[in-house]
Design a protein around this motif. Structure first.
Motif, short mmCIF file in Angstrom:
data_model
loop_
_atom_site.label_atom_id
_atom_site.label_comp_id
_atom_site.label_asym_id
_atom_site.label_seq_id
_atom_site.Cartn_x
_atom_site.Cartn_y
_atom_site.Cartn_z
N GLY A 190 37.13 34.59 60.52
CA GLY A 190 36.35 33.36 60.49
C GLY A 190 36.87 32.29 61.43
N LYS B 284 30.62 38.84 56.52
CA LYS B 284 32.03 39.21 56.57
C LYS B 284 32.61 39.03 57.97
N ALA B 285 31.82 39.34 58.99
CA ALA B 285 32.31 39.21 60.37
C ALA B 285 32.60 37.75 60.71
N VAL B 286 31.86 36.82 60.11
CA VAL B 286 32.09 35.42 60.45
C VAL B 286 33.00 34.72 59.44
N GLY B 287 33.70 35.50 58.62
CA GLY B 287 34.76 34.91 57.80
C GLY B 287 34.53 34.89 56.30
N ALA B 288 33.43 35.52 55.81
CA ALA B 288 33.21 35.54 54.36
C ALA B 288 34.23 36.45 53.69
N ARG B 289 34.85 35.93 52.65
CA ARG B 289 35.74 36.77 51.85
C ARG B 289 34.89 37.55 50.87
N TRP C 204 33.86 23.67 55.52
CA TRP C 204 33.41 22.37 56.06
C TRP C 204 32.30 21.81 55.19
N VAL D 156 30.78 27.35 56.89
CA VAL D 156 30.59 27.40 55.44
C VAL D 156 31.79 28.09 54.80
N PHE D 157 32.15 29.23 55.38
CA PHE D 157 33.25 30.00 54.79
C PHE D 157 34.60 29.36 55.09
N LEU E 96 27.29 28.99 59.89
CA LEU E 96 27.72 29.91 58.82
C LEU E 96 29.24 30.11 58.76
N PRO E 97 29.92 30.32 59.92
CA PRO E 97 31.39 30.48 59.81
C PRO E 97 32.06 29.23 59.22
N GLU F 62 25.48 25.94 49.19
CA GLU F 62 25.10 26.84 50.28
C GLU F 62 24.64 28.19 49.74
N MET G 69 33.52 29.01 49.45
CA MET G 69 32.13 28.71 49.83
C MET G 69 31.51 27.80 48.78
N ASP G 70 30.84 26.72 49.25
CA ASP G 70 30.30 25.80 48.24
C ASP G 70 29.01 26.34 47.63
N ASP H 18 33.21 35.40 48.40
CA ASP H 18 32.06 34.65 48.90
C ASP H 18 30.80 35.51 48.81
#
Lengths: 411, 251
Positions: B104, A323-328, B135, B131-132, B128-129, A5, A1-2, A331
């Motif tokens: 993700g 977390k559901a949308v892909g955050a480790r 992109w 970001v992780f 948001l997805p 953001e 994650m940058d 992150d």
């Protein structure tokens, strides 16, 4: 994650809790500001005192007697230097002037119809008064019935003493000596380095004809004048060499050595030695007081940790979403660490100017010149960010470990 | 979450496990026990395949294990035993970080309660997805704006969730689920928090997206919602009781 953001997410979160974030930042501001204040004030006092000594006394060498093998500073013993010693010291290469001093006892000093009791009268040589220390008038000459006073002394009478006026000194045997004030000084050449505010009112007289303490010189075999205090002015380019030559003479064949007890050590110290000692003491005090101020910083850090724990609990659902949308885990950790670090950074950025301002006020109040302590400032900002990160570590770790299923069910 | 064999051995319901290349999800002999004071079996030796482009509904009463099945396929949870493979990746054997990546990129979630980030705008939520997924900002925004227009919210990109209606929020959530172009969209009671008309519109949108080639797995307890799918998997007490084909009566 940058990072951009996570900073953006953090700023939204801080904006959503303005008061809470502001109060947390205030805690850090107070901590950083107190550290900066004390560090700056300490540095200013040190620069002031050291500067005073360095400018006027770098080439001075002071001679003390101390009990040998004893580090105890305040137990100085009074050595006795004979005329023979003075002559020998004058012969050492690099020595520009030898300034012996003795105390002449008086009962009182009178000016007009005002009498001051028990004034210290110092016998010294005309060479003690250089143009640099003379405020008005001139130096006395040997054999002259004249005195030089310092500014404190001049101001001790209801009407200020000025050059050309008369003083009457009452000697211990009751006799009176009338003298002319020929000069007013703001210090003497080769004096022990003290700051302006530590200066006592003084009257200086020429050794001839006022000073009469004598002792039999072991080397010359005759009775000579003897002085309790000697200062040497040496060539500033050859301080170490000259200092060691003086030390060798003092520890060896000097009368002062023969006339002192065996356990007394005679020591020659340069103005630089004093500067180092005084710097050391002030630095130690500054470090101690600044250390106390660090407590305020720790309290600020606890404030950050506290607010971050609340934030993690409040945003549990958001953690679940991320977390559901892909955050480790890292992150999630980053988001909360950035928030804590940002609180710490804002706190230190505000705390540094505040601390400088208060430190400046303190130096004005204490009438010392303001000096910056850049190292401490950089350190304070670094510590502020670090405090934020360290305080945020545990809350962020807790956030990262949140189970996404539980978090999404969280209300 | 205890590892090991299921404590209650019951008959297994096997559903034609085809090893064809177009299998998006393969659930093979999956059991899930929770340790809540005593061991509770939420799923017991369940097997299920979802082929690419299919539309499957899971029906069952609350506590039947349908949400657990969804969480296992979506990589939010790990099975006690058995294997879950999503788009060729073994979710059941993946590390925590790998599962985060699978969530993700391979899976898109649509929840009953929308689960949007409250302080992020519609476009930021959709992005948001991404970001992780690493992109850059401009590409994220471009993609999110185009997805929002696709779900009919092209004029609401900069609104935060509280400025949107329930139906609009669910559309944002659907756009977010599509953002990484996942192999599978998992919808958990997607019409549970909106009125009937809005619910119908959301299901219409699902139909359109399905027609465009997306694979859907939808969990519901409402018959009329489930009937929008091609087949209905009935789950009860941790078992698949039956599979009903509803795609125009053809078996």
């Amino acid at each position: 994650m940058d990072t951009g953001e996570s900073v953006r997410i953090t700023l939204r979160s801080i904006r959503a809790h303005k008061l809470r974030s502001a109060l947390t930042v205030v805690g850090v501001v107070i901590g950083i500001a107190s550290v900066i204040t004390f560090a700056t004030f300490g540095a200013s006092v040190e620069a002031e005192i050291v500067g005073d000594i360095e400018t006027s006394n770098a080439g001075n060498i002071y001679v003390f007697g101390t009990p040998s093998g004893d580090d105890d500073f305040d137990r100085t013993l009074q050595p006795v230097f004979t005329e023979h010693d003075i002559q020998q010291l004058e012969g050492i290469a690099g020595v520009e002037a030898v300034l012996p001093r003795g105390i002449v006892q008086t009962q009182s000093v009178r000016h007009g119809n005002q009498t001051l009791a028990r004034q210290q009268v110092t016998a010294t040589r005309p060479a003690s008064f250089t143009p640099g220390v003379l405020v008005e008038g001139r130096s006395f000459e040997t054999d002259e019935e004249a005195v030089v006073v310092n500014e404190r002394m001049a101001g001790s009478f209801s009407e200020n003493l000025t050059a050309g006026e008369r003083l009457t000194m009452t000697m211990p045997d009751g006799s009176e000596r009338n003298v002319t004030v020929v000069g007013v000084v703001n210090g003497t050449r080769g004096e022990v380095p003290v700051s302006e505010f530590a200066r006592q009112p003084r009257v200086y007289v020429p050794i001839d004809p006022f000073y009469e303490s004598v002792v039999e010189s072991p080397s010359a075999g005759v009775r000579q004048r003897a002085y309790p205090q000697v200062t040497l002015v040496v060539d500033p380019r050859e301080i170490p060499e000259t200092q060691s030559a003086i030390q060798t003479y003092l520890s060896g064949e000097s009368d002062a050595r023969s006339l002192s007890a065996d356990d007394t050590e005679l020591i020659a110290r340069s103005g630089n030695d004093f500067v180092e000692e005084i710097s050391d003491v002030i630095e130690r005090i500054t470090r101690f007081v600044t250390g106390i101020a660090v407590i305020a910083l720790v309290v600020g850090a606890i404030g950050i940790a506290n607010v971050m724990l609340v934030s993690v609990t409040e945003r549990t659902r958001e953690i679940g979403i991320m977390k559901a949308v892909g955050a480790r885990n890292r992150d999630v950790m980053q988001v909360f660490l950035v928030e804590a670090a940002l609180l710490g950074t804002i706190g230190s950025l505000l705390g540094v100017p505040l601390g400088l301002l208060v430190g400046y006020g303190a130096t004005r109040y204490a009438e010392v010149t303001f000096s910056l302590a850049p190292l401490w400032m950089a350190l304070a900002v670094g510590v502020g960010v670090l405090v934020g990160v360290v305080a945020g570590l545990y809350p962020a770790w807790r956030a990262a470990r949140v189970d996404p299923i539980d978090a999404l069910r969280h209300e | 979450m205890t590892e090991g064999e299921p404590l209650i051995a019951v008959q297994s319901v096997r559903v034609a496990v085809s090893e064809s290349a177009n299998t998006t999800v393969r659930v093979d002999g999956v059991s899930k026990q929770y340790d809540l004071g005593g061991t509770v079996t939420a799923l017991d030796d369940v097997s299920l395949d979802l082929s690419a482009g299919s539309y499957t509904a899971v029906m069952g009463p609350s506590g039947s294990g349908k949400s657990t099945l969804l969480n296992l396929i979506g990589g939010l949870d790990t099975p006690s035993s058995g294997q879950v493979v999503v788009n060729g990746q073994d979710v059941s054997a993946a590390s925590e970080a790998e599962r985060a990546d699978i969530r993700g990129t391979e899976v898109g979630f649509v929840f009953q309660t929308f689960n949007l980030m409250p302080r992020l705008s519609a476009v930021e939520n959709v992005a948001l997805p991404l970001v992780f997924d690493g992109w850059d900002r401009n590409r994220r925004r471009e993609r999110a704006v185009s997805l929002l227009s696709e779900v009919g919210l092209g004029d609401r990109t900069d609104h935060v969730p509280s400025e949107l209606s329930g139906g609009q929020r669910q559309r944002v959530a659907i756009a977010r689920a599509l953002s990484t172009d996942p192999a599978l969209i998992l919808a958990d009671e997607p019409t549970g928090n909106v009125d009937t008309d809005t619910g119908a519109q959301i299901l219409d949108l699902f139909d359109d997206l399905h027609a465009a080639g997306n694979t859907f797995l939808l969990v519901t307890h409402e018959r009329h919602v489930a009937e929008r799918a091609e087949r209905i998997v009935h789950v009860e007490d941790g078992h698949i009781q039956s599979i009903e084909d509803v795609s125009g009566g053809e078996h």
